[in-house]
Scaffold this motif. Structure first.
Motif, PDB file in Angstrom:
ATOM      1  N   ARG A   1      66.448   4.678  30.585  1.00 23.47           N
ATOM      2  CA  ARG A   1      65.050   5.109  30.707  1.00 23.47           C
ATOM      3  C   ARG A   1      64.405   5.383  29.358  1.00 23.47           C
ATOM      4  O   ARG A   1      63.218   5.127  29.175  1.00 23.47           O
ATOM      5  N   PHE A   2      65.177   5.896  28.416  1.00 21.30           N
ATOM      6  CA  PHE A   2      64.663   6.245  27.097  1.00 21.30           C
ATOM      7  C   PHE A   2      65.203   5.255  26.067  1.00 21.30           C
ATOM      8  O   PHE A   2      66.333   4.785  26.170  1.00 21.30           O
ATOM      9  N   THR A   3      64.394   4.994  25.060  1.00 22.32           N
ATOM     10  CA  THR A   3      64.806   4.119  23.967  1.00 22.32           C
ATOM     11  C   THR A   3      64.425   4.764  22.643  1.00 22.32           C
ATOM     12  O   THR A   3      63.256   5.135  22.443  1.00 22.32           O
ATOM     13  N   ILE A   4      65.395   4.880  21.753  1.00 23.74           N
ATOM     14  CA  ILE A   4      65.138   5.423  20.429  1.00 23.74           C
ATOM     15  C   ILE A   4      65.069   4.267  19.447  1.00 23.74           C
ATOM     16  O   ILE A   4      65.836   3.298  19.541  1.00 23.74           O
ATOM     17  N   SER A   5      64.143   4.356  18.503  1.00 23.37           N
ATOM     18  CA  SER A   5      63.995   3.285  17.521  1.00 23.37           C
ATOM     19  C   SER A   5      63.437   3.867  16.228  1.00 23.37           C
ATOM     20  O   SER A   5      62.955   4.998  16.196  1.00 23.37           O
ATOM     21  N   ARG A   6      63.496   3.074  15.178  1.00 19.78           N
ATOM     22  CA  ARG A   6      63.002   3.538  13.879  1.00 19.78           C
ATOM     23  C   ARG A   6      62.080   2.481  13.293  1.00 19.78           C
ATOM     24  O   ARG A   6      62.376   1.283  13.339  1.00 19.78           O
ATOM     25  N   ASP A   7      60.983   2.938  12.719  1.00 17.94           N
ATOM     26  CA  ASP A   7      60.042   2.069  12.009  1.00 17.94           C
ATOM     27  C   ASP A   7      60.265   2.264  10.515  1.00 17.94           C
ATOM     28  O   ASP A   7      59.991   3.330   9.975  1.00 17.94           O
ATOM     29  N   ASN A   8      60.765   1.230   9.872  1.00 20.05           N
ATOM     30  CA  ASN A   8      61.075   1.337   8.440  1.00 20.05           C
ATOM     31  C   ASN A   8      59.831   1.626   7.600  1.00 20.05           C
ATOM     32  O   ASN A   8      59.854   2.438   6.684  1.00 20.05           O
ATOM     33  N   ALA A   9      58.772   0.951   7.919  1.00 11.16           N
ATOM     34  CA  ALA A   9      57.574   1.054   7.084  1.00 11.16           C
ATOM     35  C   ALA A   9      56.930   2.436   7.156  1.00 11.16           C
ATOM     36  O   ALA A   9      56.345   2.915   6.186  1.00 11.16           O
ATOM     37  N   GLU A  10      57.054   3.060   8.319  1.00 14.87           N
ATOM     38  CA  GLU A  10      56.361   4.333   8.515  1.00 14.87           C
ATOM     39  C   GLU A  10      57.293   5.534   8.448  1.00 14.87           C
ATOM     40  O   GLU A  10      56.864   6.657   8.666  1.00 14.87           O
ATOM     41  N   ASN A  11      58.578   5.303   8.168  1.00 18.26           N
ATOM     42  CA  ASN A  11      59.544   6.410   8.112  1.00 18.26           C
ATOM     43  C   ASN A  11      59.448   7.297   9.355  1.00 18.26           C
ATOM     44  O   ASN A  11      59.405   8.526   9.263  1.00 18.26           O
ATOM     45  N   THR A  12      59.401   6.640  10.471  1.00 13.07           N
ATOM     46  CA  THR A  12      59.212   7.349  11.728  1.00 13.07           C
ATOM     47  C   THR A  12      60.266   6.889  12.739  1.00 13.07           C
ATOM     48  O   THR A  12      60.583   5.700  12.809  1.00 13.07           O
ATOM     49  N   VAL A  13      60.763   7.860  13.487  1.00  9.11           N
ATOM     50  CA  VAL A  13      61.669   7.571  14.599  1.00  9.11           C
ATOM     51  C   VAL A  13      60.915   7.834  15.891  1.00  9.11           C
ATOM     52  O   VAL A  13      60.252   8.865  16.024  1.00  9.11           O
ATOM     53  N   TYR A  14      61.009   6.901  16.805  1.00 11.48           N
ATOM     54  CA  TYR A  14      60.308   6.999  18.074  1.00 11.48           C
ATOM     55  C   TYR A  14      61.286   7.226  19.214  1.00 11.48           C
ATOM     56  O   TYR A  14      62.430   6.773  19.178  1.00 11.48           O
ATOM     57  N   LEU A  15      60.799   7.911  20.223  1.00  9.12           N
ATOM     58  CA  LEU A  15      61.531   8.040  21.471  1.00  9.12           C
ATOM     59  C   LEU A  15      60.595   7.580  22.590  1.00  9.12           C
ATOM     60  O   LEU A  15      59.658   8.291  22.938  1.00  9.12           O
ATOM     61  N   GLN A  16      60.841   6.373  23.069  1.00  4.08           N
ATOM     62  CA  GLN A  16      60.068   5.843  24.177  1.00  4.08           C
ATOM     63  C   GLN A  16      60.701   6.321  25.473  1.00  4.08           C
ATOM     64  O   GLN A  16      61.883   6.057  25.721  1.00  4.08           O
ATOM     65  N   MET A  17      59.915   7.020  26.263  1.00  2.00           N
ATOM     66  CA  MET A  17      60.429   7.618  27.496  1.00  2.00           C
ATOM     67  C   MET A  17      59.713   6.979  28.684  1.00  2.00           C
ATOM     68  O   MET A  17      58.493   7.124  28.833  1.00  2.00           O
ATOM     69  N   ASN A  18      60.463   6.256  29.483  1.00  2.00           N
ATOM     70  CA  ASN A  18      59.930   5.601  30.671  1.00  2.00           C
ATOM     71  C   ASN A  18      60.535   6.215  31.928  1.00  2.00           C
ATOM     72  O   ASN A  18      61.544   6.917  31.866  1.00  2.00           O
ATOM     73  N   SER A  19      59.911   5.932  33.045  1.00  2.00           N
ATOM     74  CA  SER A  19      60.413   6.419  34.340  1.00  2.00           C
ATOM     75  C   SER A  19      60.708   7.913  34.284  1.00  2.00           C
ATOM     76  O   SER A  19      61.766   8.383  34.722  1.00  2.00           O
ATOM     77  N   LEU A  20      59.762   8.641  33.758  1.00  2.00           N
ATOM     78  CA  LEU A  20      59.974  10.082  33.580  1.00  2.00           C
ATOM     79  C   LEU A  20      60.116  10.806  34.910  1.00  2.00           C
ATOM     80  O   LEU A  20      59.480  10.425  35.916  1.00  2.00           O
ATOM     81  N   LYS A  21      60.944  11.831  34.877  1.00  2.00           N
ATOM     82  CA  LYS A  21      61.231  12.644  36.058  1.00  2.00           C
ATOM     83  C   LYS A  21      60.833  14.090  35.779  1.00  2.00           C
ATOM     84  O   LYS A  21      60.828  14.509  34.617  1.00  2.00           O
ATOM     85  N   PRO A  22      60.575  14.860  36.807  1.00  2.00           N
ATOM     86  CA  PRO A  22      60.258  16.282  36.571  1.00  2.00           C
ATOM     87  C   PRO A  22      61.345  17.002  35.774  1.00  2.00           C
ATOM     88  O   PRO A  22      61.031  17.896  34.975  1.00  2.00           O
ATOM     89  N   GLU A  23      62.576  16.609  35.947  1.00  2.00           N
ATOM     90  CA  GLU A  23      63.665  17.263  35.207  1.00  2.00           C
ATOM     91  C   GLU A  23      63.679  16.911  33.727  1.00  2.00           C
ATOM     92  O   GLU A  23      64.462  17.477  32.960  1.00  2.00           O
ATOM     93  N   ASP A  24      62.837  15.995  33.300  1.00  2.00           N
ATOM     94  CA  ASP A  24      62.680  15.709  31.871  1.00  2.00           C
ATOM     95  C   ASP A  24      61.740  16.695  31.192  1.00  2.00           C
ATOM     96  O   ASP A  24      61.586  16.672  29.960  1.00  2.00           O
ATOM     97  N   THR A  25      61.118  17.557  31.976  1.00  2.00           N
ATOM     98  CA  THR A  25      60.199  18.544  31.417  1.00  2.00           C
ATOM     99  C   THR A  25      60.935  19.485  30.479  1.00  2.00           C
ATOM    100  O   THR A  25      61.953  20.081  30.845  1.00  2.00           O
ATOM    101  N   ALA A  26      60.445  19.581  29.258  1.00  2.00           N
ATOM    102  CA  ALA A  26      61.097  20.403  28.232  1.00  2.00           C
ATOM    103  C   ALA A  26      60.263  20.344  26.960  1.00  2.00           C
ATOM    104  O   ALA A  26      59.344  19.523  26.834  1.00  2.00           O
TER     105      ALA A  26
END
Length: 122
Positions: free
Chosen positions: A66-91
């Motif tokens: 459901r989640f995918t972590i990735s890094r953008d070299n140019a922007e020095n940023t790490v992303y967490l793409q969260m799909n199919s979110l559930k209420p238990e992901d609340t935090a």
């Protein structure tokens, strides 16, 4: 090292959000960035992590597929793409960075961004 996390919000179950963690300072290819989350009254748990080089993504069992972590070299940023979110992901979600160590123990990470709230409604 400074980390700035953003991207949280309110979303319905089944929806998606993308969290960003912008990093600056002295970071090495072997440094690791982890995303953690803490729900009210619970411990802070590992969600996903990745080497600064972009290698070795890893996930908690609860978010695999459901989640995918990735890094953008140019922007020095790490992303967490969260799909199919559930209420238990609340935090509150945090990104953290440590040099060399790449594990699930939050006590081992020295550098932390501020939290960003993710709320998933049912």
């Amino acid at each position: 090292v400074q980390l700035q996390a953003c991207g949280g919000g309110l979303v319905q179950a089944g929806g998606s959000l993308r969290l960003s963690c912008a990093a600056s300072g002295r970071i090495f290819s072997n440094s690791a960035v982890g995303w953690f989350r803490q729900a009210p009254g619970k411990d802070r748990d590992f969600v996903a992590g990745i080497r600064w080089s972009g290698a070795s993504p890893r996930y908690a069992d609860s978010v695999k597929g459901r989640f995918t972590i990735s890094r953008d070299n140019a922007e020095n940023t790490v992303y967490l793409q969260m799909n199919s979110l559930k209420p238990e992901d609340t935090a509150v979600y945090y990104c953290a960075l440590e040099h060399v160590y790449f594990g699930t123990n939050d006590d081992r990470y020295r550098y932390w961004g501020q939290g960003t709230q993710v709320t998933v409604s049912s």
